[in-house]
Structures are given as C-alpha cells and as structure tokens.
Motif scaffolding. Structure first.
Motif, PDB file in Angstrom:
ATOM      1  N   VAL A  97       0.845  -1.202   0.000  1.00  0.00           N
ATOM      2  CA  VAL A  97       0.000   0.000   0.000  1.00  0.00           C
ATOM      3  C   VAL A  97       0.880   1.251   0.000  1.00  0.00           C
ATOM      4  O   VAL A  97       0.637   2.203  -0.754  1.00  0.00           O
ATOM      5  N   CYS A  98       1.907   1.255   0.848  1.00  0.00           N
ATOM      6  CA  CYS A  98       2.807   2.415   0.898  1.00  0.00           C
ATOM      7  C   CYS A  98       3.502   2.631  -0.447  1.00  0.00           C
ATOM      8  O   CYS A  98       3.646   3.768  -0.910  1.00  0.00           O
ATOM      9  N   LEU A  99       3.921   1.544  -1.071  1.00  0.00           N
ATOM     10  CA  LEU A  99       4.664   1.656  -2.321  1.00  0.00           C
ATOM     11  C   LEU A  99       3.765   2.030  -3.486  1.00  0.00           C
ATOM     12  O   LEU A  99       4.059   2.967  -4.230  1.00  0.00           O
ATOM     13  N   ASP A 103       2.619   6.364  -2.399  1.00  0.00           N
ATOM     14  CA  ASP A 103       3.877   6.981  -2.829  1.00  0.00           C
ATOM     15  C   ASP A 103       4.809   7.250  -1.653  1.00  0.00           C
ATOM     16  O   ASP A 103       5.421   8.313  -1.545  1.00  0.00           O
ATOM     17  N   ASP A 104       4.902   6.255  -0.762  1.00  0.00           N
ATOM     18  CA  ASP A 104       5.766   6.374   0.410  1.00  0.00           C
ATOM     19  C   ASP A 104       6.643   5.123   0.492  1.00  0.00           C
ATOM     20  O   ASP A 104       6.492   4.294   1.395  1.00  0.00           O
ATOM     21  N   PRO A 105       7.561   4.939  -0.474  1.00  0.00           N
ATOM     22  CA  PRO A 105       8.367   3.716  -0.465  1.00  0.00           C
ATOM     23  C   PRO A 105       9.271   3.583   0.747  1.00  0.00           C
ATOM     24  O   PRO A 105       9.604   2.459   1.144  1.00  0.00           O
ATOM     25  N   ALA A 106       9.677   4.696   1.356  1.00  0.00           N
ATOM     26  CA  ALA A 106      10.532   4.604   2.543  1.00  0.00           C
ATOM     27  C   ALA A 106       9.784   3.906   3.677  1.00  0.00           C
ATOM     28  O   ALA A 106      10.345   3.052   4.381  1.00  0.00           O
ATOM     29  N   ARG A 107       8.521   4.251   3.840  1.00  0.00           N
ATOM     30  CA  ARG A 107       7.713   3.594   4.871  1.00  0.00           C
ATOM     31  C   ARG A 107       7.471   2.134   4.508  1.00  0.00           C
ATOM     32  O   ARG A 107       7.509   1.250   5.366  1.00  0.00           O
ATOM     33  N   GLY A 425       6.861   4.311 -11.335  1.00  0.00           N
ATOM     34  CA  GLY A 425       5.685   3.836 -10.634  1.00  0.00           C
ATOM     35  C   GLY A 425       5.496   2.352 -10.842  1.00  0.00           C
ATOM     36  O   GLY A 425       5.896   1.786 -11.831  1.00  0.00           O
ATOM     37  N   VAL A 426       4.874   1.688  -9.863  1.00  0.00           N
ATOM     38  CA  VAL A 426       4.730   0.255  -9.942  1.00  0.00           C
ATOM     39  C   VAL A 426       3.382  -0.201  -9.440  1.00  0.00           C
ATOM     40  O   VAL A 426       2.823   0.356  -8.525  1.00  0.00           O
TER      41      VAL A 426
END
Length: 456
Positions: A97-99, A103-107, A425-426
């Motif tokens: 969900v974050c990725l 748009d929060d890949p660090a989380r 984006g993925v």
C-alpha cells in the motif's frame, strides 16, 4: 479464506469458530466479486465475533483498498500487526500500500525490514519480501542496495528447484523432504505438505502458480535494474519446463530486446502474442465501440489544452484486442496498452535547401483492449487504466513537463525518460515500463514499459 486458517487461533467453541470462518470466507468471496459493501459487512461481523483476531482486520484493509481508500486500508493492516506482531500478511500488504498507493516507499521499506525479522518465514515469504523491498529501494532512486539484495538471495535456488520438480513430479520421490538444508528437499516439502497435511491438487497448483509469479517478479526487477543477462538464463530454463507460460515469453522478449538481440526478441514477442490470444477476453471488458467513445471523451475532457486540442485534428482512434503481428515483428511490445501513431511530413523537393527532418506528427492512437484488461479486475478498474494509459501515452508524445503530468495524475518522467520510466511507478506486477527510440522523435518500438499506476 485468505490469511491464516481461522481454526488455528484459540477457539471458544465449534459454533463460534465456524461462524467466524464463514464470515471471512464469505467476505473474501464477495470482495473477489466486486461487492465491496457486502464484503465489508461480512468482515465487520467477523471482527465482532473475534475482535482480537487479525484476519478480520486484514480483510477490512483489503476492502478499504478496493474501495479506493488506501489510508484506511493501511490503518487496518497496522491494526492487524498490533493484534499479532508475528503474522506476516499485514506487513506485506502494508508495504505494498505504501509503495503502490501512497507513494511512500521509505515507509514500505520499513514494513519489509520488520517482516524480515519474523521468526518463521518460508523461503518464498522471504523472497516476496525482498522483492517488495527492492521495489521500494528502486522507487527511492537507489540502485546499489537492490542490486546487492538480489545478488545475495539464497531463496532463488529453492525457487528454481520448486519449478523444476513441479514440472517433473516423477522426481519428487527421489528426495528426502526432511533435510532443511537441501534446496530440493525444501522444494519437495513445499509441493507436498502444509504442516502435517498433504496438499490436494488444487492447493499444489496454487503453490506452483505462486512460485512462477515470484520468478517473473524477480526477472522483472533485474531487468529494471539493468541486468538483461541473468533473467535471460533463468527464463529460458523456466520455458523448458513451462513452454506455455505467456508471462515468461513476454519477459524473455524484453530481456533479448534490452540486450539488442532483436531477432530473438521478435520470436519471443510473437509467442507471447500467440499465447495471450488463447486466453478469453473477460466478459466485463467494454465493446470496441464503447472503448472508442471513452478514449475520445478522455482526450476531449483533458484539462491540458495541448492534449484536449487533439480531438480537433481529428485524432484517429483504432481499438483492437492486441497489436498486429507485423507491428510486433517491428519491435512493438505485444502487451502495450496504448500506442501513439505518428508519421513524418514529406521532405522538400529536389533542389530546395536541405533542412533537418521535420518532427513526427501524431496521426492516431491505437488502443488494445486485451492488454488493458491485464491491469484490471472489473469495469471500473478498466476505465481507470484506460484513462491513465491514454493520457500517459499522449503526454509523453507531446512532451508534457513533469508538473503538467502531475496535474493529470501521471508519474514524472524526470530529465532522462529512459532512465526514469522503469522506476516512476509500480503495480504490478506489474506491472509498466518504457523502452524504444527517443520519446517523441519516432514511433517507439516497444511501447510503454512502466507498470501501471491508474489512480483510484
């Protein structure tokens, strides 16, 4: 039922356990059918029956995500982690969900790191987590870290042994499945049993399918990291065992293309097209005429004037199920969703002053229903993907800057499109990519190679 078996948790009586499991099973089935409201009701009944069990929270997270509320979905996954910190599924779901949605890949990377610390993980669980973590790192603009991560994957040997033995079941009896240090023994155990219970054929097929998808994701990630040779070898080996897998042919075509082996890429691409054509188009996919009308509407209603004005050319829209074989032989991706078509104006007559070749002019848009349907599970998602793909293709062709792309809900291309497309984006998957000749200068031979990010 997705997630853990409800009977595994502490029981308070057969009747209650049965009702709890029934609510979860019904909720997942309703969610799969797209009935979000009814699925939520079943999930809430399950949560009321067992408020301290995380499976209901995982289902509620999935329902929220299907409804387009990623923040609410993440909250439910975090709740499931609080209820059972050793339960893997909510960690993986939260990271995705974050990725993909927030748009929060660090989380997302932090969730993966926490999950990799869990005491009980199968090799396939660890591989799944490492792949999500590598995607997070790539989305953060990191290259060294995901390359190092994939180079040290001990689980890949188990994965390849599993796929080989699954394709040759007569070899299963040759290995002792009690040796935890033997890759083949671990593979045999995965294909035979779930705990102390023997797998039935349906469960075995499901596990083989998971192993194949992990292998394809691993190959895609290596391609995104600039490694075309390693995926070529592993995919070629997989195709010896599973020659009817279109995803394997599609990826090996991409690997050959990136390595400039164009004849081999074309052969594999044609095989992908052939195998994809054998699969039925889902019943919910709109008709050719309806897709045509929606494309024109998307272009006409685009808030960016340079795209909205294209309807006055007029813009020719061709709707097909898939690209023609002749285009695929020229290098067009057999799974491209939308392709801008262009031609160059005639050159000056003999004797006139020589000038630079004129830029290409947009002549039409090819839209491929079957390929769009690969990204969708229902008509609503199909429409989202259609809008995204049309705007993304046209925005790239006309050279919209990143701020304008952002206003359309599209990921940025950055200063170097060829470098940024694979990490912009993925979604799995997938899936979502970009290769070919310089954007906007001529017909791009591979279409887009960036995994879709259709907005909810």
């Amino acid at each position: 039922m997705k997630g853990r078996d409800a009977e595994d948790s502490d029981d308070f009586g057969f009747g209650e356990a049965s009702r709890y499991a029934a609510h979860l099973d019904r909720g997942w089935a309703l969610l799969d059918r797209g009935d979000h409201a009814a699925a939520r009701t079943s999930a809430e009944h399950a949560a009321e029956a067992r408020p301290d069990d995380p499976d209901a929270a995982v289902l509620l997270g999935a329902v929220s995500l299907a409804e387009g509320n990623a923040d609410d979905g993440l909250r439910w996954y975090e709740r499931a982690i609080e209820l059972d910190p050793e339960y893997l599924e909510p960690y993986t779901a939260a990271a995705q969900v974050c990725l993909y949605d927030l748009d929060d890949p660090a989380r997302g990377l932090r969730y993966c790191s926490d999950a990799l610390e869990l005491e009980v993980l199968s090799p396939f669980d660890r591989l799944d987590l490492h792949l999500v973590a590598a995607e997070c790192e790539l989305s953060l603009g990191l290259l060294v870290e995901p390359r190092r991560r994939l180079a040290t994957l001990d689980e890949e040997a188990v994965l390849m042994s599993t796929l080989r033995l699954a394709a040759q079941p007569e070899l299963l009896d040759e290995f002792d499945d009690q040796d935890p240090d033997d890759d083949k023994a671990v593979a045999v155990l995965y294909l035979r049993r779930d705990g102390d219970e023997e797998l039935d054929e349906e469960e075995r097929v499901e596990r083989i399918g998971r192993a194949l998808q992990l292998a394809f994701r691993l190959a895609r990630m290596r391609l995104d990291l600039g490694d075309a040779e390693t995926p070529t070898g592993s995919l070629t080996e997989i195709l010896r065992w599973y020659p009817g897998e279109p995803d394997a042919w599609g990826l090996v075509s991409e690997a050959h293309f990136r390595a400039s082996r164009l004849p081999e890429a074309s052969v594999a691409a044609l095989k992908t097209l052939e195998l994809d054509h054998e699969l039925p188009v889902p019943d919910w996919v709109p008709s050719f005429a309806l897709v045509h009308r929606r494309v024109v509407q998307v272009v006409k209603e685009c808030p960016e004037p340079i795209i909205g004005a294209l309807v006055d050319i007029p813009l020719t829209v061709m709707v097909r199920d898939a690209p023609a074989p002749e285009l695929v032989m020229e290098g067009v991706d057999p799974r491209v969703a939308v392709l801008a078509l262009a031609g160059r104006p005639g050159m000056l007559l003999d004797g006139a002053e020589e000038t630079e070749p004129p830029p290409p002019q947009l002549t039409g848009l090819a839209v491929y229903r079957r390929n769009l349907a690969r990204f969708a599970r229902d008509p609503e998602q199909f429409d989202q993907q259609l809008r995204f793909s049309v705007l993304d293709e046209l925005a790239t062709f006309v050279g919209l800057p990143d701020d304008a792309r952002g206003r359309l809900g599209l990921p940025p291309l950055g200063p170097d499109p060829s470098a940024s497309l694979t990490s912009a984006g993925v979604v799995p998957p997938s899936t979502d990519e970009a290769e070919g000749e310089e954007t906007g200068k001529s017909k791009r031979k591979r279409g887009r190679r960036r995994r879709s990010r259709a907005p909810n």
